[in-house]
Design a protein around this motif. Structure first.
Motif, short mmCIF file in Angstrom:
data_model
loop_
_atom_site.label_atom_id
_atom_site.label_comp_id
_atom_site.label_asym_id
_atom_site.label_seq_id
_atom_site.Cartn_x
_atom_site.Cartn_y
_atom_site.Cartn_z
N PHE A 6 0.83 -1.20 0.00
CA PHE A 6 0.00 0.00 0.00
C PHE A 6 0.86 1.25 0.00
O PHE A 6 1.88 1.29 0.69
N PRO A 7 0.43 2.29 -0.72
CA PRO A 7 1.15 3.56 -0.68
C PRO A 7 1.07 4.17 0.72
O PRO A 7 0.09 3.98 1.44
N ASP A 8 2.10 4.90 1.10
CA ASP A 8 2.15 5.51 2.43
C ASP A 8 0.97 6.42 2.72
O ASP A 8 0.44 6.42 3.82
N ASP A 9 0.53 7.20 1.72
CA ASP A 9 -0.57 8.12 1.97
C ASP A 9 -1.89 7.38 2.21
O ASP A 9 -2.73 7.83 2.99
N LEU A 10 -2.06 6.21 1.60
CA LEU A 10 -3.26 5.41 1.84
C LEU A 10 -3.21 4.79 3.23
O LEU A 10 -4.22 4.80 3.95
N LEU A 11 -2.07 4.28 3.62
CA LEU A 11 -1.91 3.75 4.98
C LEU A 11 -2.17 4.83 6.03
O LEU A 11 -2.87 4.60 7.02
N ARG A 12 -1.60 6.01 5.80
CA ARG A 12 -1.78 7.12 6.73
C ARG A 12 -3.26 7.52 6.83
O ARG A 12 -3.77 7.75 7.93
N ALA A 13 -3.95 7.58 5.70
CA ALA A 13 -5.37 7.96 5.70
C ALA A 13 -6.20 6.94 6.48
O ALA A 13 -7.08 7.32 7.26
N GLN A 14 -5.91 5.66 6.30
CA GLN A 14 -6.67 4.64 7.04
C GLN A 14 -6.36 4.70 8.53
O GLN A 14 -7.26 4.58 9.35
N ARG A 15 -5.10 4.91 8.88
CA ARG A 15 -4.75 5.05 10.31
C ARG A 15 -5.44 6.28 10.91
O ARG A 15 -5.95 6.23 12.04
N PRO A 74 -3.48 0.83 16.91
CA PRO A 74 -2.93 2.19 17.02
C PRO A 74 -1.43 2.16 16.79
O PRO A 74 -0.76 1.19 17.14
N GLU A 75 -0.93 3.22 16.19
CA GLU A 75 0.51 3.29 15.92
C GLU A 75 1.27 3.23 17.24
O GLU A 75 0.92 3.88 18.20
N GLN A 76 2.31 2.42 17.24
CA GLN A 76 3.16 2.29 18.42
C GLN A 76 4.24 3.36 18.37
O GLN A 76 4.77 3.67 17.32
N GLU A 77 4.57 3.88 19.53
CA GLU A 77 5.66 4.85 19.60
C GLU A 77 6.98 4.13 19.41
O GLU A 77 7.15 3.01 19.88
N PRO A 78 7.93 4.77 18.75
CA PRO A 78 9.26 4.16 18.66
C PRO A 78 9.84 3.96 20.05
O PRO A 78 9.54 4.70 20.98
N GLU A 79 10.67 2.96 20.20
CA GLU A 79 11.27 2.61 21.48
C GLU A 79 11.97 3.80 22.12
O GLU A 79 11.86 4.05 23.32
N GLU A 80 12.69 4.60 21.31
CA GLU A 80 13.42 5.75 21.85
C GLU A 80 12.48 6.80 22.45
O GLU A 80 12.80 7.47 23.42
N ALA A 81 11.30 6.95 21.87
CA ALA A 81 10.36 7.98 22.33
C ALA A 81 9.77 7.62 23.69
O ALA A 81 9.32 8.49 24.43
N ARG A 82 9.73 6.35 24.02
CA ARG A 82 9.14 5.91 25.29
C ARG A 82 10.09 6.04 26.45
O ARG A 82 9.71 5.94 27.59
N ARG A 83 11.35 6.27 26.19
CA ARG A 83 12.35 6.34 27.28
C ARG A 83 12.41 7.70 27.86
O ARG A 83 12.09 8.69 27.38
#
Length: 83
Positions: A6-15, A74-83
């Protein structure tokens, strides 16, 4: 792994659609529910009319379900962002 790329913009729209849907389910402010409903309508049109669907004639229903399944969580936060 999904057989569709899937194109990124389609994935983003569905999310974004799922995010707005979840927010609407919890919202109690009438003016905000109106905004969220309009957002859902706009995103629904963007998703349904995306040019990607024309590239897979005959398999679009399966691809639409694959898109929904791939973006449901739901999108998961990157590991670095959770620290």
């Amino acid at each position: 792994m999904t057989p569709y790329t899937f194109p990124d913009d389609l994935l983003r729209a569905q999310r974004d659609w799922y995010t707005a849907y979840r927010q609407l389910a919890q919202e109690e402010n009438p003016s905000q529910t109106t905004v969220l409903r309009r957002t859902l309508q706009r995103l629904s049109v963007r998703i349904a009319t995306h040019p990607y669907w024309a590239t897979i004639p005959g398999r679009a229903p399966a691809a639409r379900m694959a898109l929904k399944q791939q973006t449901w969580e739901p999108e998961q936060e990157p590991e670095e962002a959770r620290r």
